[in-house]
Design a protein around this motif. Structure first.
Motif, PDB file in Angstrom:
ATOM      1  N   UNK A 466      43.297  39.550  31.277  1.00 46.68           N
ATOM      2  CA  UNK A 466      42.371  38.728  31.214  1.00 46.68           C
ATOM      3  C   UNK A 466      43.134  38.672  32.959  1.00 46.68           C
ATOM      4  N   UNK A 467      44.790  38.582  33.406  1.00 48.63           N
ATOM      5  CA  UNK A 467      45.080  38.679  34.398  1.00 48.63           C
ATOM      6  C   UNK A 467      44.814  39.271  35.811  1.00 48.63           C
ATOM      7  N   UNK A 468      44.158  40.685  35.471  1.00 47.17           N
ATOM      8  CA  UNK A 468      43.880  41.821  36.072  1.00 47.17           C
ATOM      9  C   UNK A 468      41.565  40.899  36.447  1.00 47.17           C
ATOM     10  N   UNK A 469      41.580  41.079  37.502  1.00 45.28           N
ATOM     11  CA  UNK A 469      40.165  40.927  37.414  1.00 45.28           C
ATOM     12  C   UNK A 469      39.299  42.133  37.035  1.00 45.28           C
ATOM     13  N   UNK A 470      37.985  42.118  37.449  1.00 41.52           N
ATOM     14  CA  UNK A 470      37.364  42.704  37.144  1.00 41.52           C
ATOM     15  C   UNK A 470      35.952  43.093  37.630  1.00 41.52           C
ATOM     16  N   UNK A 471      34.985  42.014  38.064  1.00 43.32           N
ATOM     17  CA  UNK A 471      33.910  41.823  38.534  1.00 43.32           C
ATOM     18  C   UNK A 471      34.392  42.910  40.056  1.00 43.32           C
ATOM     19  N   UNK A 472      33.454  43.257  40.780  1.00 39.81           N
ATOM     20  CA  UNK A 472      33.378  44.370  42.194  1.00 39.81           C
ATOM     21  C   UNK A 472      33.641  43.473  42.825  1.00 39.81           C
ATOM     22  N   UNK A 473      33.518  42.454  43.696  1.00 38.57           N
ATOM     23  CA  UNK A 473      33.552  41.524  44.509  1.00 38.57           C
ATOM     24  C   UNK A 473      35.322  41.051  43.997  1.00 38.57           C
ATOM     25  N   UNK A 474      35.507  41.007  43.649  1.00 37.45           N
ATOM     26  CA  UNK A 474      36.938  39.847  42.512  1.00 37.45           C
ATOM     27  C   UNK A 474      38.609  41.268  42.449  1.00 37.45           C
ATOM     28  N   UNK A 475      38.037  42.678  41.973  1.00 37.68           N
ATOM     29  CA  UNK A 475      38.631  43.472  42.469  1.00 37.68           C
ATOM     30  C   UNK A 475      39.038  43.909  44.270  1.00 37.68           C
ATOM     31  N   UNK A 476      37.815  43.279  45.179  1.00 36.56           N
ATOM     32  CA  UNK A 476      38.043  43.711  46.358  1.00 36.56           C
ATOM     33  C   UNK A 476      38.913  42.883  47.212  1.00 36.56           C
TER      34      UNK A 476
END
Length: 491
Positions: A466-476
């Motif tokens: 979970x330390x890596x974001x998944x939602x598209x806005x969070x990824x950006x």
């Protein structure tokens, strides 16, 4: 007389064809003046975990001797070897990561680890052989290894005699890891079935099914591997330009640096797919380049020093922002992944995770006007036409192998229920091939997969990655933050 050689074509004494001669004066000089030292070793904290696994395995085969080799170094080319990686089942039962060792579990419950001891000073192996101490480093003594692993140890040279004493028909061995062991136990381990070692298949099944439930120490190992993998993705994002292309192999190498620094290595060949390469599920050539405006799919995992591996996939917009169409595809995959994660809990069928995620993808394909039938028809087992654009399953077990528990029975694994302590991936994807005439041109060459490593607990699911974001806005947002922080070296 021809030089004696091993089965791999190397001289039996471990020297190489290009080695200089050894004059007697040099040999005499090298045999003198060496100090003996002892390593300050103590029992590893995980010793009780390995002992429990051995006891459980022995209890599954009462009255039988079990032989589990780790394997040998393998030739890469001519006289160079691949880096050795211990056999997973052997490491799972012992914690030993050295080559050539063999675990023997006796019917009375005793276990003995046969291993290569420290190079003897009574012969010239320690400085002449490529396996000698001055070439590859000091091996532990039998006593040191026994203290470290909590296991009785014996010299590997005693293994042949031990195997010769095995009771015919009361022995099981994991084949294919050590040719010498295979040959020695063949008279003792029962009939072969359908060209396969039927009895040792039962042993492989038993070990795989033991691996399904991870203990607390294993969960900590997987969390460590996931945390290192998060740092590796951060390293890559910090070195990924928004305005120009870089090679896939550069990004592969940056992640590999983190894997070697924080762990043992990568857990599998890294997939770094820029643009249309993201639609190739096991793209490992990595000879392409990123391009602003396209997506970059990276499927990578760090294997920690105890050989437990993460398996994580993320998709990044190279220029920092998803186009509306890219976002639509990405968000559909995210929704499918989240739906799969949401159903995970003890007792839920393993297959249900896949079917739940696939229904979301089938609906997304229908919304894109790609599905030629209804969602219900597409999901029917006699059809599954939606798979043209998904292809693979949603999950697999994860642990000391990236595809862990692979020899478990179908009814226990693939058709069985999830249990507390299982760790599995959830990784749906949509892939629109560049040459697929059934999709609009603007979709061709887009590939999206999102993958995380999920622990099954009594309360549901815990995302270890979970330390890596998944939602598209969070990824950006995350990608922008990494770029602002700038490149870094592990440390």
């Amino acid at each position: 007389m021809a030089e004696e050689r091993t089965q791999q074509g190397k001289p039996a004494d471990g020297t190489e064809s290009h080695d200089p001669d050894f004059p007697e004066a040099f040999l005499t000089f090298m045999r003198q003046g060496w100090q003996d030292t002892e390593l300050p070793v103590g029992p590893r904290p995980e010793v009780p975990n390995h002992a429990k696994r051995r006891a459980a395995l022995a209890a599954a085969f009462p009255g039988e001797t079990l032989v589990i080799p780790t394997g040998n170094e393998k030739v890469r080319a001519n006289d160079t070897d691949h880096p050795f990686r211990a056999g997973s089942d052997f490491a799972y039962l012992t914690g030993d990561l050295e080559p050539d060792s063999v675990l023997v579990l006796h019917p009375n419950g005793d276990a003995v680890l046969y291993m290569r001891p420290r190079s003897s000073r009574e012969n010239d192996e320690f400085f002449r052989s490529r396996n000698g101490e001055l070439w590859v480093g000091r091996r532990p003594t039998l006593r040191e290894k026994s203290t470290e692993l909590g296991l009785p140890t014996a010299d590997l040279t005693e293994l042949d005699a031990a195997l010769a004493d095995l009771a015919p028909g009361r022995t099981r061995v994991l084949r294919g890891f050590d040719a010498r062991v295979d040959a020695a136990v063949r008279p003792h381990d029962g009939a072969r079935l359908d060209g396969q070692p039927g009895r040792d298949r039962e042993l492989a099944i038993a070990i795989s099914e033991l691996k399904l439930v991870k203990d607390e120490w294993e969960i900590a190992q997987l969390q460590e591997a996931c945390d290192a993998t998060v740092r590796g993705f951060e390293d890559v994002a910090r070195a990924l330009p928004a305005d120009r292309g870089v090679s896939e192999r550069l990004l592969e190498g940056i992640f590999a640096l983190r894997a070697r620094h924080d762990g043992n290595d990568v857990g599998y060949g890294s997939i770094v797919g820029a643009g249309e390469h993201a639609t190739i599920l096991h793209w490992v050539h990595n000879h392409g380049a990123t391009r602003p405006g396209e997506l970059l799919l990276m499927d990578m995992g760090v294997e920690n020093r105890n050989l437990y591996t993460a398996d994580v996939t993320r998709v990044l917009p190279v220029n920092g922002r998803f186009t509306p169409l890219q976002r639509q595809v990405y968000d559909a995959v995210y929704a499918a992944q989240q739906a799969g994660i949401d159903v995970i809990k003890p007792g839920v069928a393993f297959r249900e995770v896949h079917l739940t995620a696939m229904r979301v993808l089938a609906q997304a394909l229908k919304d894109l006007d790609l599905l030629p039938v209804s969602v219900d028809e597409a999901m029917d087992p006699s059809s599954t036409v939606y798979r043209r654009w998904t292809l693979h399953g949603t999950s697999h077990m994860l642990g000391i192998d990236v595809h862990d528990c692979a020899n478990a029975r179908k009814e226990t694994y693939r058709d069985g229920p999830l249990g507390e302590g299982y760790v599995l991936t959830v990784e749906p994807g949509l892939y629109f091939q560049p040459e697929d005439e059934l999709v609009p041109e603007e979709l061709r060459g887009i590939g999206v997969r999102i993958e995380d490593d999920i622990l099954v607990t009594a309360d549901g699911a815990v995302n270890l990655s979970a330390g890596l974001p998944r939602r598209s806005d969070e990824v950006e947002t995350w990608l922008a933050e990494q770029r602002e922080a700038g490149p870094r070296l592990p440390g």
